[in-house]
Scaffold this motif. Structure first.
Motif, PDB file in Angstrom:
ATOM      1  N   MET A   1       0.837  -1.182   0.000  1.00  0.00           N
ATOM      2  CA  MET A   1       0.000   0.000   0.000  1.00  0.00           C
ATOM      3  C   MET A   1       0.882   1.245   0.000  1.00  0.00           C
ATOM      4  SD  MET A   1      -3.041  -0.957   2.665  1.00  0.00           S
ATOM      5  CE  MET A   1      -4.091   0.390   2.291  1.00  0.00           C
ATOM      6  N   THR A   2       0.412   2.228  -0.689  1.00  0.00           N
ATOM      7  CA  THR A   2       1.156   3.475  -0.746  1.00  0.00           C
ATOM      8  C   THR A   2       0.833   4.334   0.470  1.00  0.00           C
ATOM      9  OG1 THR A   2      -0.571   4.617  -1.960  1.00  0.00           O
ATOM     10  CG2 THR A   2       1.058   3.419  -3.277  1.00  0.00           C
ATOM     11  N   GLU A   4      -0.331   7.343   0.446  1.00  0.00           N
ATOM     12  CA  GLU A   4      -1.620   8.017   0.262  1.00  0.00           C
ATOM     13  C   GLU A   4      -2.791   7.113   0.619  1.00  0.00           C
ATOM     14  OE1 GLU A   4       0.622   7.817  -2.310  1.00  0.00           O
ATOM     15  OE2 GLU A   4       1.429   9.853  -2.302  1.00  0.00           O
ATOM     16  N   ALA A   5      -2.686   5.848   0.265  1.00  0.00           N
ATOM     17  CA  ALA A   5      -3.751   4.899   0.578  1.00  0.00           C
ATOM     18  C   ALA A   5      -3.871   4.694   2.087  1.00  0.00           C
ATOM     19  CB  ALA A   5      -3.482   3.567  -0.118  1.00  0.00           C
ATOM     20  N   LEU A   8      -5.508   7.844   3.573  1.00  0.00           N
ATOM     21  CA  LEU A   8      -6.937   7.855   3.312  1.00  0.00           C
ATOM     22  C   LEU A   8      -7.658   6.822   4.185  1.00  0.00           C
ATOM     23  CD1 LEU A   8      -9.201   9.068   1.643  1.00  0.00           C
ATOM     24  CD2 LEU A   8      -8.761   7.322  -0.089  1.00  0.00           C
ATOM     25  N   LEU A   9      -7.051   5.674   4.398  1.00  0.00           N
ATOM     26  CA  LEU A   9      -7.624   4.649   5.267  1.00  0.00           C
ATOM     27  C   LEU A   9      -7.745   5.165   6.696  1.00  0.00           C
ATOM     28  CD1 LEU A   9      -8.504   1.668   5.761  1.00  0.00           C
ATOM     29  CD2 LEU A   9      -6.104   1.209   6.253  1.00  0.00           C
TER      30      LEU A   9
END
Length: 58
Positions: A1-2, A4-5, A8-9
């Motif tokens: 996962m990046t 940014e992900a 956002l999570l």
């Protein structure tokens, strides 16, 4: 996962679980509404009382 992900999570989890926590706290502080008209808390609505029923022209 990046990154940014993951960010956002984390933001979405805080929004969802924070909203749940705030709503639970609000329900614990004021569990029952006291501003209903007399007789509406434990009885049905106007459809159960024919003298207060409203007729519609449809």
């Amino acid at each position: 996962m990046t990154g940014e992900a993951i960010a956002l999570l984390v933001v979405s989890l805080v929004v969802v679980w924070g909203g749940l926590a705030v709503s639970i706290i609000a329900l614990v502080r004021r569990p029952e509404r006291a501003d209903f008209p007399h007789g509406w808390q434990n009885e049905g609505g106007p459809e159960d009382r024919p003298e207060e029923a409203v007729e519609h022209d449809t």
